[in-house]
Scaffold this motif. Sequence first.
Motif, mmCIF file in Angstrom:
data_model
loop_
_atom_site.group_PDB
_atom_site.id
_atom_site.type_symbol
_atom_site.label_atom_id
_atom_site.label_comp_id
_atom_site.label_asym_id
_atom_site.label_seq_id
_atom_site.Cartn_x
_atom_site.Cartn_y
_atom_site.Cartn_z
ATOM 1 N N PHE A 54 4.502 -3.920 6.219
ATOM 2 C CA PHE A 54 3.798 -2.982 5.339
ATOM 3 C C PHE A 54 2.911 -3.795 4.403
ATOM 4 O O PHE A 54 3.362 -4.782 3.807
ATOM 5 N N GLU A 55 1.673 -3.385 4.263
ATOM 6 C CA GLU A 55 0.755 -4.096 3.365
ATOM 7 C C GLU A 55 -0.299 -3.122 2.876
ATOM 8 O O GLU A 55 -0.924 -2.418 3.677
ATOM 9 N N VAL A 56 -0.501 -3.059 1.555
ATOM 10 C CA VAL A 56 -1.485 -2.143 1.014
ATOM 11 C C VAL A 56 -2.012 -2.690 -0.307
ATOM 12 O O VAL A 56 -1.276 -3.240 -1.116
ATOM 13 N N LEU A 57 -3.316 -2.564 -0.505
ATOM 14 C CA LEU A 57 -3.932 -2.858 -1.791
ATOM 15 C C LEU A 57 -3.855 -1.606 -2.659
ATOM 16 O O LEU A 57 -3.962 -0.487 -2.166
ATOM 17 N N VAL A 58 -3.687 -1.812 -3.957
ATOM 18 C CA VAL A 58 -3.500 -0.708 -4.893
ATOM 19 C C VAL A 58 -4.585 -0.764 -5.953
ATOM 20 O O VAL A 58 -4.845 -1.822 -6.532
ATOM 21 N N ASN A 59 -5.212 0.367 -6.197
ATOM 22 C CA ASN A 59 -6.204 0.447 -7.276
ATOM 23 C C ASN A 59 -5.453 0.590 -8.600
ATOM 24 O O ASN A 59 -4.830 1.622 -8.857
ATOM 25 N N PRO A 60 -5.511 -0.422 -9.474
ATOM 26 C CA PRO A 60 -4.697 -0.376 -10.699
ATOM 27 C C PRO A 60 -5.268 0.529 -11.779
ATOM 28 O O PRO A 60 -4.591 0.795 -12.777
ATOM 29 N N GLU A 67 0.352 7.107 -4.665
ATOM 30 C CA GLU A 67 0.268 7.252 -3.208
ATOM 31 C C GLU A 67 0.791 6.007 -2.497
ATOM 32 O O GLU A 67 1.491 6.101 -1.476
ATOM 33 N N CYS A 68 0.481 4.829 -3.045
ATOM 34 C CA CYS A 68 0.902 3.585 -2.389
ATOM 35 C C CYS A 68 2.413 3.397 -2.474
ATOM 36 O O CYS A 68 3.051 2.956 -1.506
ATOM 37 N N TRP A 69 2.995 3.723 -3.625
ATOM 38 C CA TRP A 69 4.448 3.568 -3.757
ATOM 39 C C TRP A 69 5.189 4.574 -2.875
ATOM 40 O O TRP A 69 6.192 4.241 -2.239
ATOM 41 N N ASN A 70 4.695 5.803 -2.808
ATOM 42 C CA ASN A 70 5.309 6.788 -1.919
ATOM 43 C C ASN A 70 5.238 6.324 -0.468
ATOM 44 O O ASN A 70 6.187 6.518 0.302
ATOM 45 N N ALA A 71 4.128 5.716 -0.102
ATOM 46 C CA ALA A 71 3.983 5.203 1.265
ATOM 47 C C ALA A 71 4.990 4.087 1.530
ATOM 48 O O ALA A 71 5.590 4.012 2.613
ATOM 49 N N ALA A 112 10.519 -4.342 -13.091
ATOM 50 C CA ALA A 112 10.113 -3.985 -14.446
ATOM 51 C C ALA A 112 8.690 -3.428 -14.450
ATOM 52 O O ALA A 112 8.392 -2.438 -15.131
ATOM 53 N N VAL A 113 7.799 -4.062 -13.688
ATOM 54 C CA VAL A 113 6.422 -3.580 -13.604
ATOM 55 C C VAL A 113 6.381 -2.229 -12.887
ATOM 56 O O VAL A 113 5.698 -1.288 -13.326
ATOM 57 N N LEU A 114 7.128 -2.108 -11.794
ATOM 58 C CA LEU A 114 7.147 -0.860 -11.034
ATOM 59 C C LEU A 114 7.696 0.294 -11.876
ATOM 60 O O LEU A 114 7.199 1.429 -11.797
ATOM 61 N N GLU A 115 8.708 0.014 -12.660
ATOM 62 C CA GLU A 115 9.297 1.061 -13.499
ATOM 63 C C GLU A 115 8.273 1.600 -14.490
ATOM 64 O O GLU A 115 8.172 2.815 -14.706
ATOM 65 N N ARG A 116 7.493 0.704 -15.089
ATOM 66 C CA ARG A 116 6.487 1.156 -16.052
ATOM 67 C C ARG A 116 5.322 1.857 -15.353
ATOM 68 O O ARG A 116 4.737 2.796 -15.896
ATOM 69 N N GLU A 117 4.999 1.398 -14.156
ATOM 70 C CA GLU A 117 3.972 2.102 -13.377
ATOM 71 C C GLU A 117 4.423 3.529 -13.074
ATOM 72 O O GLU A 117 3.633 4.477 -13.166
ATOM 73 N N ALA A 118 5.679 3.670 -12.691
ATOM 74 C CA ALA A 118 6.211 5.000 -12.391
ATOM 75 C C ALA A 118 6.152 5.889 -13.625
ATOM 76 O O ALA A 118 5.779 7.067 -13.558
#
Length: 708
Positions: A51-57, A84-88, A108-114
């Motif tokens: 799995f590989e995806v770029l994410v628009n921050p 969308e990227c995290w759901n994927a 920690a970064v993912l939690e704050r993104e969520a």
Amino acid sequence: MAKLSDATPLIAVDAVGFDSETTGLDTRIARIVQLGGVGLRKGVLDETDTFEVLVNPGIAIPPQATAIHAIDDAAVKESQPFTECWNAFENYRRDRLVVGYSLGFDFAVLEREAERNGLLWRQPRSLCVRLLTVLANPRLPDYSLDAIADWLGVPVVGRHDALGDARTAAEIFIVLAARLAARGVRTLAEAEAACAKLDHVLQEHARSGWSEPFERPPSNGWFSSLRIGDPFAFRHRVRDAMASPPVVGKSDLPLSRTIEEMAVRQISSLFLHDRGEEDADVGEYAILTERDVLRALHRDGASAMTRPAGELANRPLRSVLEEDFVFRAISAMRRNRIRHLAVTDATGRLTGVVSARDFLKLRTSAAADMHFLIETAETPATLAEAWSKLAGVASSLLQQGLEARHISEIVSDELCAITARSAELAAETMRKGGEGEAPCAYSVLVLGSAGRGESLLAADQDNAIVFENGDPESNADRWFSIFAGHMSDNLHLAGVPLCQGGVMARNKSWRGSLETWKERVDEWVGRSRPEDMLNIDIFFDMRHVHGATEPATILRRYAYEKGAMSPTFAKLLGEGARAVPAATGVLGGFRTDNGRIDLKKYGLFPVVSAARAMAIRHGISVRSTAERLDELCKLDRMPVSDMKAVAQAHGLLMTMMLEQQTIDISTGIPVSNRVDISRLDRRAQSRLKRALAAVQRIPDFIRDALFH
């Protein structure tokens, strides 16, 4: 893919090597710009599973970050945002273990993104190869990814690329698994427990703002004697296992023809009908099985082949509903000592068949015994024995990873079954006491959380009776009053306490003829003050559990039609959801009593009330809160994102309450809806606060949702 469990060996785990690239190293403000993953199957790297995806921050990527991972603004310009990227990625992961390097930073970064994107963060079960390396070699001078890879002889390719680093972490994990096994750390649970003891490392991570890179599911060791081997029987309904449509033959066909039909179709049973109809009431059928054929041939020899098959078949049929859980079908087979069950829809129409062969691999004896006890109970004491087993089933299923919502369906089904059996025992008491049979057709209804399929272990009685005809204080009403008293007493002795609000058919306000109930509904719909609506709302969660289905069906349809016609009525029902009490104080602490927070008061009640009121207003007749919210989201101009956040919060609240209830029962504490905050770690408390914050948004959108 093997089911992840505490006992899963590290050397044979199904997992995903994971890594992310970010806009910086400060977990408070960093954004995700790339996610990468690679699969491990049975401890072996699967290069085809990536799995590989770029994410628009959503912000500019700093040049110093681009200098490390070579991802700039132009690279992510056309990419999807984080949600969308995290759901994927989660769809790709499919509940597999996550392994990676310094996962505390990523999480920690993912939690704050969520949090920024309105998602309820649920950290995946995981292991950090950096911590595992400390376990395997406490004296290694450098725990950087490159140093660990060099020590273990793992090649590093694609450094600072999410997929490349995910692959490196996965290969490190494979080597570490063998080394850790030699040090006595063999299973997932053993690795988690060992990592939890690395206090000095974890404290350093905490000071840097990192999350703990592992999280064990709740496990209190209670009911260790109860082992439910395969939760299939609790995850699935009979409809998922049955053969459908049923194969039907005419009753007057000779046995030889029916044997030929069974052989050609490769089936072990055949339904027989006098006219060969395939869409009739189950009571019109008989069943012929392989065993019946063998018995006939053994008894009558060749002459049996010319006999009408209907003479050799069995009737009346034993049946289960399509919507029953599989373990209930298993219990019915054991109770009746048969190997085939007819399957019907809610109207009693034959729709399929299930056989013992369908359940051969299931290991569900503990729960089947529980249900067997309910259906064969001759006294309230036996019902109490069955009810006491339910907490053990819930505890075991929680430990196996079933969602609390699903477990609550099972609890609700069994509470309904106990209510039905209590009613049967009450009818028997009436006969023995000289009161005779019921004067007319009637339905016993379960209301509230059990009616919605959302009952947890702090259940009490919420029930009602609707009968075909008879005025208040009539002979019919008197019969049902006595009957309801016996039923309620049976439930109370069985461990299902009386409803403190008096919502029980033993009270005249909660029983009546169909005409009386319609008059009540009309009166409710005409009320104009919120204080006049006490306990009325749970009536709309009704579920038929005993007696004739028709009175319940007619009443439910009438109530929903009337409710949908009155916006004022829906508004009054929704008042409880619009006055959501604050779950936290001025300084952000939970509002507790003796260290516990009432999650029904601060969370569950507003969600359930809002979903119910909106469903009634828009004529949506599904029962569960989750289904109601899902159906509401399909309507135009609904606040879909808010509703989905509330639905997620509902699931989390139920999980925390059920976990606490299983623990409390095991330690002799009276079961309740209050959760001990000290039992929750920092991450769990943070998740709870976000869930309660989502509930606080209900007053902002419910008015528009009711009247759009």
